[in-house]
Design a protein around this motif. Structure first.
Motif, PDB file in Angstrom:
ATOM      1  N   GLN A  37     -23.305  57.617  18.852  1.00  0.00           N
ATOM      2  CA  GLN A  37     -23.518  56.238  19.297  1.00  0.00           C
ATOM      3  C   GLN A  37     -22.775  55.981  20.612  1.00  0.00           C
ATOM      4  OE1 GLN A  37     -22.722  57.251  16.259  1.00  0.00           O
ATOM      5  NE2 GLN A  37     -24.435  56.599  15.018  1.00  0.00           N
ATOM      6  N   LEU A  41     -24.184  54.727  24.361  1.00  0.00           N
ATOM      7  CA  LEU A  41     -23.630  53.583  25.084  1.00  0.00           C
ATOM      8  C   LEU A  41     -23.116  54.012  26.459  1.00  0.00           C
ATOM      9  CD1 LEU A  41     -21.738  51.731  22.231  1.00  0.00           C
ATOM     10  CD2 LEU A  41     -23.717  50.903  23.503  1.00  0.00           C
ATOM     11  N   SER A 103     -31.444  48.386  27.296  1.00  0.00           N
ATOM     12  CA  SER A 103     -30.437  47.879  26.340  1.00  0.00           C
ATOM     13  C   SER A 103     -31.026  47.807  24.947  1.00  0.00           C
ATOM     14  CB  SER A 103     -29.975  46.475  26.722  1.00  0.00           C
ATOM     15  OG  SER A 103     -29.427  46.477  27.983  1.00  0.00           O
ATOM     16  N   TYR A 104     -32.261  47.315  24.875  1.00  0.00           N
ATOM     17  CA  TYR A 104     -32.920  47.142  23.575  1.00  0.00           C
ATOM     18  C   TYR A 104     -33.101  48.497  22.885  1.00  0.00           C
ATOM     19  CZ  TYR A 104     -36.596  46.169  20.189  1.00  0.00           C
ATOM     20  OH  TYR A 104     -37.327  46.089  19.040  1.00  0.00           O
ATOM     21  N   THR A 106     -31.429  51.287  23.403  1.00  0.00           N
ATOM     22  CA  THR A 106     -30.122  51.830  22.992  1.00  0.00           C
ATOM     23  C   THR A 106     -29.645  51.150  21.711  1.00  0.00           C
ATOM     24  OG1 THR A 106     -29.600  52.210  25.303  1.00  0.00           O
ATOM     25  CG2 THR A 106     -27.767  52.299  23.773  1.00  0.00           C
ATOM     26  N   THR A 107     -29.761  49.814  21.658  1.00  0.00           N
ATOM     27  CA  THR A 107     -29.321  49.084  20.463  1.00  0.00           C
ATOM     28  C   THR A 107     -30.076  49.559  19.231  1.00  0.00           C
ATOM     29  OG1 THR A 107     -29.033  47.209  21.930  1.00  0.00           O
ATOM     30  CG2 THR A 107     -28.832  46.762  19.587  1.00  0.00           C
ATOM     31  N   ARG A 108     -31.385  49.791  19.400  1.00  0.00           N
ATOM     32  CA  ARG A 108     -32.191  50.277  18.271  1.00  0.00           C
ATOM     33  C   ARG A 108     -31.694  51.644  17.800  1.00  0.00           C
ATOM     34  NH1 ARG A 108     -37.468  48.242  16.939  1.00  0.00           N
ATOM     35  NH2 ARG A 108     -37.575  50.161  15.734  1.00  0.00           N
ATOM     36  N   SER A 111     -28.070  51.563  15.928  1.00  0.00           N
ATOM     37  CA  SER A 111     -27.859  50.834  14.673  1.00  0.00           C
ATOM     38  C   SER A 111     -28.885  51.166  13.599  1.00  0.00           C
ATOM     39  CB  SER A 111     -27.817  49.325  14.941  1.00  0.00           C
ATOM     40  OG  SER A 111     -28.774  48.964  15.899  1.00  0.00           O
ATOM     41  N   GLY A 176     -19.464  50.925  19.909  1.00  0.00           N
ATOM     42  CA  GLY A 176     -19.330  49.660  20.624  1.00  0.00           C
ATOM     43  C   GLY A 176     -18.472  48.690  19.833  1.00  0.00           C
ATOM     44  N   GLN A 178     -17.795  45.268  17.507  1.00  0.00           N
ATOM     45  CA  GLN A 178     -18.461  44.404  16.536  1.00  0.00           C
ATOM     46  C   GLN A 178     -17.421  43.440  15.960  1.00  0.00           C
ATOM     47  OE1 GLN A 178     -21.222  42.757  15.484  1.00  0.00           O
ATOM     48  NE2 GLN A 178     -22.288  44.688  15.084  1.00  0.00           N
ATOM     49  N   LEU A 188     -21.278  48.250  11.290  1.00  0.00           N
ATOM     50  CA  LEU A 188     -21.406  49.088  12.473  1.00  0.00           C
ATOM     51  C   LEU A 188     -21.400  50.544  12.005  1.00  0.00           C
ATOM     52  CD1 LEU A 188     -19.782  48.455  15.790  1.00  0.00           C
ATOM     53  CD2 LEU A 188     -19.151  50.591  14.760  1.00  0.00           C
TER      54      LEU A 188
END
Ligand code: CUA
Length: 333
Positions: A37, A41, A103-104, A106-108, A111, A176, A178, A188
């Motif tokens: 992860q 990032l 960003s979207y 990477t977030t997907r 997580s 990241g 949280q 997380l």
């Protein structure tokens, strides 16, 4: 500017940049990732840095050209200005859209809900961390504080809660940030690629000692982790010297036992950290002092000078009692 001066300015800029970037390596750095992860990032951070730097350089070049050309006044072409402004706006929209999509994605990716994660419930207090290793069998669950051990290569899911105010979990080399929010559960996921000790820090201002709310994550091979887990599941060591026995009895008789748990004894308080294996942790006071008999004695003798504002009251002890209690706590490996 003469070519010589340009070269000199550029060298100074290069050295300054190198000096700044050396701060990005190693200890508590998001640009030195040691997990899946954190790597994603890190890639996102560099994408933003490169795009933003390129845009900044382009804007500076255009500005320089415009200032240069002002010296020889020419008539204004309204149509050309409209094109330039329109083009810049379109480019801005495209860049923002691109970065939003990156960003979207990477977030997907960071997580997902992994199969068979190690689940740790981490609860933030002013100013320390309580960590409960959850297991389907209650007898296999245990609680510790301020120091997580995790196996390398296996996903870890931390379930984040807070006791009093908002805190934030942040171990830059691994994941990241949280938030830990009272009355609400966040989570997380992170996986560590490389054995080692990683420092985390509460990343949300949570009061006087926010800066002293550290957390260690110790990543180790699966068999070492299992050995640690078995040792943590066990009750506290029995005292092996008369002094340690005396220390245990004083601890139980004084206010200490009302706030702390030491499994295997009658101490079952839950206002302060679980001390069952406190002697085996690297630090006391959430990263304040290395765990030694001396630092334990110093902390007990005057917790408000070492960490002003924390919730541990001064429990008056004679020096003989202080020695015995610290000897016993240090033996709880
Ligand atoms: Cu907890 Cu800042």
């Amino acid at each position: 500017m003469t070519p010589k001066r340009v070269v000199r300015s550029l060298s100074i800029l290069a050295v300054a940049t190198a000096l700044v970037l050396t701060g990005c390596r190693g200890w508590q750095s998001a640009t030195d990732p040691h997990g899946a992860q954190a790597s994603q990032l890190n890639a996102l951070i560099w994408l933003f840095v490169i795009v933003a730097t390129t845009i900044w350089a382009l804007v500076m070049l255009v500005l320089a050209a415009a200032l240069w050309r002002r010296r020889s006044p020419s008539e204004l072409h309204e149509q050309r200005t409209t094109w330039a402004v329109g083009g810049a706006m379109a480019a801005s929209v495209l860049v923002i859209l691109g970065l939003t999509v990156a960003s979207y994605i990477t977030t997907r990716h960071i997580s997902p809900d992994p199969a068979d994660p190690l689940v740790i419930r981490l609860r933030g207090y002013q100013w320390w961390w309580s960590a409960t290793y959850l297991n389907a069998q209650p007898a296999e669950s245990f609680t510790t504080a301020n120091e997580l051990h995790v196996p390398v290569g296996r996903p870890v899911r931390v379930e984040l809660e807070a006791q009093d105010v908002i805190h934030s979990f942040w171990v830059p080399n691994l994941a990241g940030k949280q938030d830990l929010i009272p009355g609400r559960s966040n989570s997380l996921v992170f996986t560590v690629d490389l054995s080692g000790t990683y420092r985390g820090q509460c990343a949300e201002f949570c009061g006087l000692q926010h800066a002293h709310m550290a957390l260690l994550v110790i990543a180790e091979p699966e068999d070492e982790f299992q050995r640690w887990r078995k040792a943590q599941l066990a009750d506290a060591n029995a005292p092996t010297t008369p002094e340690q026995s005396a220390g245990r009895d004083i601890f139980m008789a004084k206010a200490c036992a009302a706030c702390h748990t030491v499994r295997g004894t009658s101490a079952a308080g839950n206002l302060g950290p679980d001390l069952t294996h406190v002697g085996g942790r690297q630090y006391i006071g959430a990263g304040m002092l290395p765990t030694t008999r001396g630092s334990l004695a110093a902390w007990i003798a005057d917790p408000q000078t070492i960490k002003p504002g924390n919730n541990m009251p001064l429990v008056p002890l004679e020096s003989r009692e202080l020695n015995a209690v610290s000897a016993w706590l240090a033996s709880l490996q």
